[in-house]
Design a protein around this motif. Structure first.
Motif, PDB file in Angstrom:
ATOM      1  N   LYS A   1       0.826  -1.217   0.000  1.00 29.90           N
ATOM      2  CA  LYS A   1       0.000   0.000   0.000  1.00 29.90           C
ATOM      3  C   LYS A   1       0.853   1.258   0.000  1.00 29.90           C
ATOM      4  N   GLY A   2       1.898   1.267   0.835  1.00 30.20           N
ATOM      5  CA  GLY A   2       2.725   2.463   0.916  1.00 30.20           C
ATOM      6  C   GLY A   2       3.411   2.784  -0.388  1.00 30.20           C
ATOM      7  N   ALA A   3       3.887   1.749  -1.083  1.00 33.99           N
ATOM      8  CA  ALA A   3       4.566   1.947  -2.372  1.00 33.99           C
ATOM      9  C   ALA A   3       3.592   2.043  -3.534  1.00 33.99           C
ATOM     10  N   LYS A   4       2.301   1.792  -3.280  1.00 34.78           N
ATOM     11  CA  LYS A   4       1.271   1.868  -4.315  1.00 34.78           C
ATOM     12  C   LYS A   4       1.598   0.944  -5.495  1.00 34.78           C
ATOM     13  N   ARG A   5       1.755  -0.329  -5.162  1.00 31.01           N
ATOM     14  CA  ARG A   5       2.068  -1.297  -6.212  1.00 31.01           C
ATOM     15  C   ARG A   5       1.595  -2.682  -5.787  1.00 31.01           C
ATOM     16  N   LEU A   6       1.533  -3.555  -6.780  1.00 25.43           N
ATOM     17  CA  LEU A   6       1.132  -4.942  -6.566  1.00 25.43           C
ATOM     18  C   LEU A   6       2.253  -5.826  -7.109  1.00 25.43           C
ATOM     19  N   GLU A   7       2.734  -6.751  -6.285  1.00 28.08           N
ATOM     20  CA  GLU A   7       3.773  -7.685  -6.707  1.00 28.08           C
ATOM     21  C   GLU A   7       3.140  -9.050  -6.931  1.00 28.08           C
ATOM     22  N   VAL A   8       3.348  -9.573  -8.134  1.00 31.24           N
ATOM     23  CA  VAL A   8       2.713 -10.841  -8.507  1.00 31.24           C
ATOM     24  C   VAL A   8       3.788 -11.819  -8.962  1.00 31.24           C
TER      25      VAL A   8
ATOM     26  N   GLY B   1       7.924 -18.926 -12.444  1.00 35.80           N
ATOM     27  CA  GLY B   1       9.118 -18.276 -11.926  1.00 35.80           C
ATOM     28  C   GLY B   1       9.190 -16.776 -12.195  1.00 35.80           C
ATOM     29  N   ARG B   2       8.296 -16.248 -13.005  1.00 35.71           N
ATOM     30  CA  ARG B   2       8.341 -14.819 -13.298  1.00 35.71           C
ATOM     31  C   ARG B   2       7.629 -14.022 -12.199  1.00 35.71           C
TER      32      ARG B   2
END
Length: 227
Positions: free
Chosen positions: A51-58, A63-64
């Motif tokens: 939330k703080g960085a305003k991003r989603l890590e998927v 492996g990607r």
């Protein structure tokens, strides 16, 4: 069975880790479920919300791993309002979302997630394939979005209220022309004044001598009169 572990990790260390598990049927070589919906063979094994960085890590099972900005996810939301065509026959471009954030990520069945943004948009359903495409072609998606903004005269920044026009400046007044006298003209005027004064003094002296002769007084210089 194929497990997709979706861990929605909050950026604040004070918030607990929310872990959700979504299970899909054993696909084998088939890409279509019994309901007729096409099911992706690319399945995320982890999704982290920062939330703080305003991003989603998927992270996917091949492996990607992709880092998707909230702004990209918002402007590329697969919803009706994003893909709508305007009066000019052009696809609608969502502008002014530079600072948008993500409130939550909720699983939708076993094939997608719903992302809720802080501008209250929540209509987009992001399938695994769509998230994989956004991550694989992130640069081209961003470049195309910026080109669309420029073509329509839009900006990533929220539209600011127009400022009132500045007050009109007062009319300029022309300063009075200063009269400049040259040193030569000033000296000539002083000399002429001096000559006029000398002539007046001489005339006064001659008149005084004439008056004295009329009275029978002897004529004498002024300094002898004072002695």
């Amino acid at each position: 069975r194929l497990a997709a572990n979706i861990a929605l990790k909050q950026s604040s260390p004070c918030l607990p880790l929310l872990a959700l598990r979504c299970w899909s049927s054993d696909l084998g070589s088939s890409a279509v479920s019994t309901s007729g919906r096409e099911v992706s063979l690319r399945v995320p094994v982890e999704i982290k919300l920062r939330k703080g960085a305003k991003r989603l890590e998927v992270a996917f099972d091949d492996g990607r791993r992709f880092v998707l900005p909230a702004e990209l996810l918002r402007v590329k939301s697969p919803s009706a309002d994003t893909g709508r065509v305007d009066a000019h026959g052009q696809t609608k471009v969502v502008a002014g979302r530079r600072h948008v954030g993500i409130l939550s990520v909720d699983p939708v069945g076993s094939y997608a997630v719903r992302i809720v943004f802080d501008d209250l948009h929540r209509a987009g359903i992001y399938t695994w394939d769509y998230l994989y495409d956004l991550g694989s072609h992130k640069v081209s998606h961003i470049r195309g979005y910026l080109q669309d903004l420029r073509a329509r005269g839009l900006s990533r920044d929220p539209r600011a209220k127009p400022l009132p026009p500045p007050p009109a400046p007062p009319p300029a007044t022309r300063p009075a022309a200063a009269t400049h006298k040259s040193p030569t003209a000033t000296s000539a005027q002083a000399a002429a004044a001096g000559m006029a004064g000398a002539q007046a003094a001489a005339q006064a002296a001659r008149a005084a001598q004439a008056t004295g002769r009329d009275r029978g007084e002897p004529s004498q210089p002024a300094h002898q009169m004072a002695s």
